[in-house]
Design a protein around this motif. Structure first.
Motif, mmCIF file in Angstrom:
data_model
loop_
_atom_site.group_PDB
_atom_site.id
_atom_site.type_symbol
_atom_site.label_atom_id
_atom_site.label_comp_id
_atom_site.label_asym_id
_atom_site.label_seq_id
_atom_site.Cartn_x
_atom_site.Cartn_y
_atom_site.Cartn_z
ATOM 1 N N UNK A 167 -1.217 7.465 4.450
ATOM 2 C CA UNK A 167 -2.418 7.914 5.145
ATOM 3 C C UNK A 167 -3.016 9.113 4.461
ATOM 4 N N UNK A 168 -4.131 9.593 5.025
ATOM 5 C CA UNK A 168 -4.789 10.778 4.459
ATOM 6 C C UNK A 168 -4.207 12.022 5.088
ATOM 7 N N UNK A 169 -3.828 12.959 4.231
ATOM 8 C CA UNK A 169 -3.209 14.185 4.727
ATOM 9 C C UNK A 169 -4.218 15.085 5.431
ATOM 10 N N UNK A 178 -2.870 -2.700 -6.159
ATOM 11 C CA UNK A 178 -1.661 -2.424 -5.342
ATOM 12 C C UNK A 178 -1.016 -1.108 -5.749
ATOM 13 N N UNK A 179 -1.027 -0.855 -7.050
ATOM 14 C CA UNK A 179 -0.383 0.346 -7.583
ATOM 15 C C UNK A 179 -1.125 1.632 -7.284
ATOM 16 N N UNK A 180 -2.346 1.526 -6.741
ATOM 17 C CA UNK A 180 -3.103 2.730 -6.392
ATOM 18 C C UNK A 180 -3.260 2.895 -4.881
ATOM 19 N N UNK A 181 -2.574 2.054 -4.121
ATOM 20 C CA UNK A 181 -2.606 2.200 -2.660
ATOM 21 C C UNK A 181 -1.517 3.189 -2.246
ATOM 22 N N UNK A 182 -1.551 3.612 -0.972
ATOM 23 C CA UNK A 182 -0.510 4.544 -0.495
ATOM 24 C C UNK A 182 0.860 3.868 -0.609
#
Ligand code: IPE
Ligand code: IPE
Ligand code: MG
Length: 251
Positions: A112-114, A179-183
């Motif tokens: 998620x976004x911090x 996929x490699x740039x998702x959380x």
């Protein structure tokens, strides 16, 4: 199904038929409380202890990962008092769970976004994540201030920045690159998506990752989710024929 004293739980589902990754939309805390004439926050409180129980049950069953939807990026629309309570509950949960996380050898990750999460909550979360870093058991992925669309926006921005810097060619962008740039970079996609409280929607959860997840919805509210319900979900999953666009396995 009742087990004989020496039969391990879920013995009827062999490990290879069990989901390696279960994602859970833990919904219905408010309804559970309201039906009992209690304030909504009582439902969240009860929901937190269910998180604890379900995490241990999954770890004992040898599940590789669970991803729990704790707070969506849309949940900020709720009254400030409810959000404030959820933040304090989250912080307390993260502190109280350290002992159990270490005892069960769990690895914690936040999705998620911090930003918007208070610093005092992030500090405790980071401490727990750091503490569990070298554990080798089940992944406990906590989706907090998470939104599937926001996650795709963040990934797109990161990829666009790499293209601008000349580190990446647009035609080299593949599904794996995204996929490699998702959380969830480096984590396998969920096999099973569980939703409690009966709603037939995904509410912006793991939009990219659930493309072939099996979906299982129960009318039970999250505070009522127990071992029996978990086993029911896993048995349902084990009975599905996952085709991934191919043809049924007639073997
Ligand atoms: C899920 O329960 C917990 C969070 C979204 C934080 P809800 O609070 O959505 O409960 P209902 O859906 O209103 O019953
Ligand atoms: C989804 O539940 C989010 C979490 C469980 C954290 P919501 O209660 O926010 O979903 P909607 O609003 O019913 O779609
Ligand atoms: Mg809800």
């Amino acid at each position: 199904m009742a087990n004989a004293p020496d039969t391990p739980p879920l013995a009827d589902v062999p490990p290879e038929r069990r989901p390696a990754h279960i994602a859970m939309i833990m919904d219905g805390n408010g309804r559970w409380a309201q039906r009992r004439g209690l304030p909504r926050v009582e439902g969240h409180q009860r929901g937190a202890s269910v998180v604890r129980e379900v995490t241990e049950l999954c770890s004992d069953l040898g599940i590789g990962q669970i991803t729990l939807y704790c707070l969506s990026s849309e949940n900020w629309k709720r009254p400030a008092e409810e959000i404030e309570f959820l933040m304090l509950l989250l912080k307390q949960y993260i502190i109280d769970e350290r002992e159990s996380i270490m005892r069960n050898n769990l690895r914690v990750r936040m999705l998620g976004r911090r930003e918007a999460i208070p610093d005092h909550v992030l500090a405790e979360l980071d401490k727990t994540i750091e503490m569990s870093r070298s554990n080798s058991g089940m992944w406990l992925n906590l989706a907090i201030n998470y939104g599937g669309r926001g996650e795709l926006v963040d990934a797109t921005r990161a990829l666009a920045a790499k293209v601008r810097q000349g580190l990446l060619e647009p035609e080299d962008i593949t599904e794996e690159t995204i996929s490699g740039h998702l959380y969830t970079a480096g984590l396998a996609d969920p096999d099973l998506l569980v939703r409690t409280a009966g709603e037939m929607r995904v509410s912006n959860f793991l939009l990219w990752q659930i493309s072939y997840a099996e979906i299982w919805v129960t009318d039970r509210c999250w505070p009522e989710f127990d071992e029996e319900a978990l086993h029911e979900a896993i048995r349902a999953y084990a009975s599905r024929d996952r085709r991934f666009g191919g043809l049924p396995d007639l073997a």
